[in-house]
Design an enzyme around this catalytic site. Sequence first.
Site, short mmCIF file in Angstrom:
data_model
loop_
_atom_site.label_atom_id
_atom_site.label_comp_id
_atom_site.label_asym_id
_atom_site.label_seq_id
_atom_site.Cartn_x
_atom_site.Cartn_y
_atom_site.Cartn_z
N SER A 108 48.23 42.84 32.38
CA SER A 108 48.11 41.39 32.48
C SER A 108 48.46 40.62 31.21
O SER A 108 48.81 39.45 31.29
CB SER A 108 46.70 41.01 32.92
OG SER A 108 45.74 41.43 31.96
N HIS B 3 47.03 42.47 39.35
CA HIS B 3 48.04 41.45 39.01
C HIS B 3 49.33 41.66 39.80
O HIS B 3 50.34 41.01 39.50
CB HIS B 3 48.32 41.46 37.51
CG HIS B 3 47.17 40.96 36.70
ND1 HIS B 3 46.92 39.63 36.47
CD2 HIS B 3 46.15 41.63 36.10
CE1 HIS B 3 45.83 39.49 35.76
NE2 HIS B 3 45.33 40.69 35.51
N LYS C 131 43.42 36.54 42.74
CA LYS C 131 44.62 36.10 42.04
C LYS C 131 45.66 35.63 43.08
O LYS C 131 45.56 34.53 43.58
CB LYS C 131 45.11 37.20 41.12
CG LYS C 131 44.09 37.44 39.98
CD LYS C 131 44.51 38.49 39.01
CE LYS C 131 43.59 38.52 37.80
NZ LYS C 131 42.17 38.79 38.09
N THR D 254 24.22 44.86 45.87
CA THR D 254 24.80 43.53 45.66
C THR D 254 24.97 42.80 46.99
O THR D 254 25.53 43.35 47.93
CB THR D 254 26.18 43.64 44.97
OG1 THR D 254 26.03 44.31 43.72
CG2 THR D 254 26.77 42.26 44.72
N THR D 255 24.50 41.57 47.06
CA THR D 255 24.72 40.75 48.25
C THR D 255 26.21 40.61 48.50
O THR D 255 27.00 40.40 47.57
CB THR D 255 24.09 39.35 48.05
OG1 THR D 255 22.67 39.50 47.90
CG2 THR D 255 24.37 38.45 49.25
N THR E 118 40.62 40.10 23.60
CA THR E 118 41.47 40.28 24.79
C THR E 118 42.80 40.92 24.41
O THR E 118 43.35 41.73 25.16
CB THR E 118 41.71 38.93 25.49
OG1 THR E 118 40.44 38.30 25.73
CG2 THR E 118 42.43 39.12 26.81
#
Length: 404
Positions: free
Chosen positions: A189, A217, A248, A277-278, A363
Site C-alpha cells: 500500500s 488493496h 477500500k 466480537t459482535t 508507517t
Amino acid sequence: MINYSEFFKKSLNSLKLDGNYRIFADLEKLAGSFPQALNYKDNSVSEVTVWCSNDYLGMSQNPSVLANMTDALTKVGAGSGGTRNISGTNHYHVLLERELCYLHQKESALLFNSGYLANQASLSTLGKKLPDCIFFSDEKNHASMIQGMKNSNAKKVIFKHNDLSDLEINLKKYSKVKSKIIVFESVYSMDGDFAPIEKICDLAEKHNALTFLDEVHAVGIYGQRGAGVAERDGVMDRIDIIQGTLAKAFGVIGGYIAGKKDTIDFIRSFSSGFIFTTSLPPCIAAGAYTSIRHLKFSSLEREKLFKVVKELKAQLKKYNIPFLKNDSHILPVMIGDPILCKKASQILLDDFQIYVQPINYPTVPKGKERLRITASPQHSPKMIRKLASALNTVFKCLKINKAA
C-alpha cells in the site's frame, strides 16, 4: 514513582518535534460528489478535493449500494445484536460469505469487522495452533499482519521485500520444521508495487508451506471480476488463504478470509478475535454484497480509474514531481523529510483546497516520507491538472529536492 501525565506529554512532544504527530482532518464526504468533501477547521467550512481516499472506485456512493443498505436497515434494524455464535448471524452475513466464496473461487469464507482484525485474528490463531509453526514474512507487510504473527508467539522469519532468493534460503534453513506459512501482500500500500505471487506459490509448494495472501488493496480493482491480483495472474487456486477488505474498493467496512472449508472452519472455531466480537451490522453486509456483485460484472469503474492514473502520472512527469514508479493505482510522491511532508500537506489544504495526508514514520521508514496519492474514477482532468500544478508550487515554495 512515575508521573504518568508527564510521561504521556513527553512522549507526545517527542512525536511533534520529529514531525510524526498525527492530526486528523475533520472531513464530511459529499455523497454523489466524491471526491469532494467539506473540511471543518477553526469554525469555518470549506470544500476540498480528496486525493488520498482508499474508496478507490467511489463505491461508497454507488446508488445500488446505498439503496440496498437502506433497504436492509429498514428491514432488520441497525446492529446485529450479538456475536456470530449468539444471535448475530443474519442472513445478510450468510449471503455475503457465499458471495466471497464465488468471488475468490474458494470453498469457504469468514467475515471479520475489519481487515486489520481478519489479519490479526487469523494469523494469531494459525501460529498458536499449528505445531512448531514458523512464519516467513515479507519485510514490508502491514502492521496488522505483524501484530497477528507477534500475538501467536510463533517464530517469525523476515525475508527481504519480494526477494525470492532470500525467501528460499530461509525456507531451506528451516526445512525440517513441521508448519510453515508464507505471509505476503499482493499490492503493497505504501509503494504500490506487486508481489511475484506465482513464484512464491512455487516455493510454497516446493517447501510444503501454506500461503497467506493479503489482497486488501487489490480486491475490486484487479482481475476480470475484481477478485484481486491472484485472479489477474491466474493463481487464485494456488493460494491457501486469501485475506481481503470491504473497506477500500468495495466502499464499506469489514474484512474477510477465504480458503478451503476445513481451514476457514478451523479459524472460525478457534479465533477469539472472531468468536467474541459482535458481528457487522446487517446493512453493512448488504452494501458489501451489492458492491461485490456490481464490480464482478462491471469493468467501467476499473477502466476509468486507470485512465485517471495514467493522466495523473503524465502530469506529474510534466512538472518533474518525484513519484515511485509502479503499475498500480497508488502514487507515492516522495518528500523524504517529515517536517516538509507535513508542511506540503498543509499548504495543499490551506492554499489549494486539496487534501493529501502526509505519510511519515512509522508507517514508512525515516527518510522515505511521502504524500500517498490515490486516484479514483471520479477525479476530473481539471482536478488532475490542479493537483500537479499545486504540487509543483509546493515543491518550489518549500525548496523540496525533486530528486528525493
